[in-house]
Design an enzyme around this catalytic site. Structure first.
Site, short mmCIF file in Angstrom:
data_model
loop_
_atom_site.label_atom_id
_atom_site.label_comp_id
_atom_site.label_asym_id
_atom_site.label_seq_id
_atom_site.Cartn_x
_atom_site.Cartn_y
_atom_site.Cartn_z
NE ARG A 1 29.22 41.55 42.10
CZ ARG A 1 28.72 41.09 41.08
NH1 ARG A 1 27.44 39.96 41.19
NH2 ARG A 1 29.23 41.46 40.01
CG ASP B 1 36.26 46.09 39.42
OD1 ASP B 1 35.38 46.55 38.99
OD2 ASP B 1 37.40 47.16 38.88
CE LYS C 1 34.92 48.89 59.28
NZ LYS C 1 35.95 48.83 58.49
CB SER D 1 52.28 44.81 55.04
OG SER D 1 52.29 43.83 53.92
CB SER E 1 50.21 28.48 50.26
OG SER E 1 49.94 28.66 51.62
#
Length: 503
Positions: free
Chosen positions: A89, A122, A129, A216, A395
């Site tokens: 992917r 999914d 990384k 968060s 947004s």
């Protein structure tokens, strides 16, 4: 003795490969049976094993060295790495960390974990990384900006960054600031003709195209993932615990982004934090530690040590007497040496790879539930997917805020007028007012509401998949293997249906 030490301190990438092999051995027969071809059973098995061998290694690893001139006039050569584990992917997705412990082995291990993590929840990304081998505390902000921008250019020169190719995110010792520097560097150079250039990273500042709720997300996701299991009566009965957070205590190793936000959410829903650990020491209070007070103290003093409402913890925080242990620091913290001393009944892996295979085996023998990293800390990459796939550059919710609010008020007014016509006397009014809960939603969903809703849905669905797999293969509390089985099945399906480009 040396062999035993090596077994308890395995190579990080080999450790992840070992977990992969365990999952692959369980699911191989099912994958063979699931192939709908005219091939013989032997040919199908060759195909399955071949694809599993394709999935396992890292596809690309980039190692760079580049010079910078520091503010004090000193010249220094910086080392950096970027690993792309899988291209099944695209784009590849994974954080950038700044640490002296960064190595090729570490970034390969973390990249492979990202592939499986994305598959479990999914999210349509391959795993990647990056790491830069520095201690950021030894550099000025100006030095860090130079390093970040130069590393970005090194990645760009080799095709290791771009909205459709490879998209970094924050990790250890990096955050919104560094992501904004990277996005600006890319957009100002090779991406200056691309409207999606700022999507070369996720979690930059809001002004740079970031998304509300991303900061968060990993901590909120961690809480939600724990909730899915702690509210499950069957699993709690196996552990001899009651469902829910109300009577639970927890300890957190690492008070960074993941540790802080997971502590906040667990505290908000009734669990009590009895201990917090950092690199310079640990604190504890059996009556509970307030996350907001501790955060304020750390912001002011730069450390959690000396916090007036807790005392110094002698010994390891990993051995604290609590119900839930959250290792949210670094890899290989729970080993054969300390696994027998852990008192928690639930280990929630906020960090990547905190448990070695030997420790994992001991926890299964001791009937301790380990909620694995590739599922538990996937909240961040899930919300990154929402950010990355927001192709409208608007947004979430912005176009519908006012319309939804007006529609809701019109609905209430319609109900009120209908009641007054039917039941009202002498034209009296029958006020129809929203409840407090409906009032909170009446203006329509904000971007953060939409992000939290999508994250919660993803967490619930992934948890159900892991539970079903654990039951199907009779894995008991071995949720890690169940998660790897799910990930392997999904990645295998992509490779199998796409085929190989050249063979």
């Amino acid at each position: 003795c040396z062999a035993a030490d090596k077994e308890d301190d395995p190579n990080f990438f080999k450790m992840v490969e070992g977990f992969f092999d365990r999952g692959a051995s369980i699911v191989e027969d099912k994958l063979v049976e699931g192939l709908r071809t005219r091939q013989s059973m032997e040919q199908r098995r060759h195909r399955v094993r071949g694809i599993l061998r394709i999935i396992k290694p890292c596809n690309h690893v980039l190692s760079v060295s580049f010079p910078i001139k520091r503010d004090d006039g000193z010249w220094e050569v910086i080392e950096g790495y970027r690993a792309q584990h899988s291209h099944q992917r695209t784009p590849c997705k994974g954080g950038i960390r700044y640490s002296l412990d960064v190595s090729v082995d570490e970034v390969k291990a973390l990249a492979s974990l990202m592939t499986y993590k994305c598959a479990v929840v999914d999210v349509p990304f391959g795993g990647a990384k990056a790491g830069v081998k520095i201690n950021p505390k030894n550099y000025t902000d100006e030095d860090l900006e130079k390093i970040t921008r130069r590393f970005t250019m090194e990645l760009a020169k080799k095709g290791f960054i771009g909205p459709g190719v490879d998209v970094p995110a924050p990790n250890m010792s990096t955050g919104e600031r560094e992501m904004s520097w990277i996005a600006d560097t890319y957009a100002s150079t090779i991406g200056h003709y691309d409207i999606n250039a700022h999507a070369c990273v996720t979690k930059p500042g809001i002004s740079q195209g970031g998304i509300h709720g991303r900061i968060s997300a990993t901590g909120r996701g961690l809480f939600g993932h724990i909730e899915n299991f702690i509210e499950n009566a069957s699993y709690m009965s196996i552990l001899g615990m009651t469902p829910g957070f109300g009577d639970k205590t927890f300890a957190v190793q690492g008070f960074g982004n993941v540790g802080l936000h997971s502590m906040r959410y667990l505290h908000r829903f009734g669990a009590k934090c009895v201990a917090v650990g950092e690199f310079d020491g640990s604190i504890w209070n059996p009556d509970g530690i307030d996350p907001k007070e501790l955060e304020d103290y750390k912001l002011q003093h730069g450390t959690i040590m000396g916090f007036p409402k807790a005392q110094k913890l002698e010994g390891s925080i990993l051995e604290t007497d609590c119900d839930i242990l959250i290792p949210a620091a670094s890899e290989k913290q729970l080993t054969k040496a300390n696994a027998h001393k852990v008192k928690a009944k639930i280990i929630a892996e906020g960090a990547n790879g905190p448990t070695t295979p030997q420790a994992d085996k001991i926890f299964l023998e001791r009937n301790i539930m380990v909620i694995p990293d590739l599922y538990l800390n996937a909240g961040g990459v899930t919300v990154s997917a929402f950010z990355z796939k927001n192709l409208n550059h608007v947004s979430y919710g912005r176009l519908t805020f006012k319309y939804e609010r007006d529609s809701n008020y019109h609905l209430l007014m319609s109900v009120q007028e209908s009641l007054e016509r039917k039941f009202g006397k002498h034209g009296g009014t029958i006020p129809v007012v929203p409840t407090a809960e409906f009032q909170d939603r009446i203006s329509g969903a904000s971007e953060k509401d939409i992000v939290h809703s999508g994250l919660a849905y993803t967490m619930e669905r992934s948890a159900r998949q892991i539970m079903r797999t654990a039951m199907k293969y009779n894995l008991g509390l071995d949720l890690r293997t169940a998660a790897y089985v799910n990930a392997i099945e999904k990645v295998f399906k992509v490779y199998n249906e796409a085929g190989l480009t050249f063979t």
